[in-house]
Write a protein that holds these residues in place. Sequence first.
Motif, PDB file in Angstrom:
ATOM      1  N   VAL A 193       0.678  -1.332  -0.333  1.00 22.10           N
ATOM      2  CA  VAL A 193       0.541  -0.190   0.301  1.00 22.10           C
ATOM      3  C   VAL A 193       1.301   1.193  -0.217  1.00 22.10           C
ATOM      4  O   VAL A 193       1.642   1.344   0.416  1.00 22.10           O
ATOM      5  N   ARG A 194       0.043   2.038  -0.259  1.00 24.37           N
ATOM      6  CA  ARG A 194       0.925   3.762  -0.186  1.00 24.37           C
ATOM      7  C   ARG A 194       0.930   4.924   0.783  1.00 24.37           C
ATOM      8  O   ARG A 194       1.540   5.099   0.785  1.00 24.37           O
ATOM      9  N   ASN A 195      -0.351   4.122   1.626  1.00 28.67           N
ATOM     10  CA  ASN A 195      -0.568   4.971   2.906  1.00 28.67           C
ATOM     11  C   ASN A 195      -1.025   3.877   4.189  1.00 28.67           C
ATOM     12  O   ASN A 195      -1.891   2.601   3.724  1.00 28.67           O
TER      13      ASN A 195
ATOM     14  N   LYS B 173       6.303  -0.591   7.547  1.00 29.27           N
ATOM     15  CA  LYS B 173       6.708   0.152   7.155  1.00 29.27           C
ATOM     16  C   LYS B 173       8.520  -0.864   6.919  1.00 29.27           C
ATOM     17  O   LYS B 173       9.381  -1.302   7.615  1.00 29.27           O
TER      18      LYS B 173
ATOM     19  N   MET C 115       3.864  -0.989   3.293  1.00 29.66           N
ATOM     20  CA  MET C 115       5.102   0.002   2.305  1.00 29.66           C
ATOM     21  C   MET C 115       6.540   0.127   2.488  1.00 29.66           C
ATOM     22  O   MET C 115       6.767  -0.149   3.374  1.00 29.66           O
ATOM     23  N   LYS C 116       6.747   0.220   1.196  1.00 23.86           N
ATOM     24  CA  LYS C 116       8.110  -0.186   1.092  1.00 23.86           C
ATOM     25  C   LYS C 116       8.875   1.125   1.438  1.00 23.86           C
ATOM     26  O   LYS C 116       8.353   2.287   0.730  1.00 23.86           O
TER      27      LYS C 116
END
Length: 102
Positions: free
Chosen positions: A49-51, A56, A93-94
Amino acid sequence: MNKFLIFISLLFSPVLYASSLSSCSLNGVNLYGKVKVVEHFATFKVKVVRNFADLKVKEVAHFADKCGEWQFVNNFEDFSIQYVDAFEDFSIMKVDNFPGID
């Protein structure tokens, strides 16, 4: 009849299946180390996901020994992941800095 409905609602309740990543582990597996990406029979199913990710993840070349640091390998993994679009065990999230859990 009411007991049956309560049983069914508890059976399908997401609260029963939700797991906390607060200690950087899930089901007794640390979420750092050597990771292998597989198509089937993974230890965990993850969604990128982005958010608002559960974890993380920072890709490292060596010494993945802190929460969220993953070294991708083909052999001798600590755990395996499968990328999915739905029904994930947790989301990631990378990142380039500050891996781990917020």
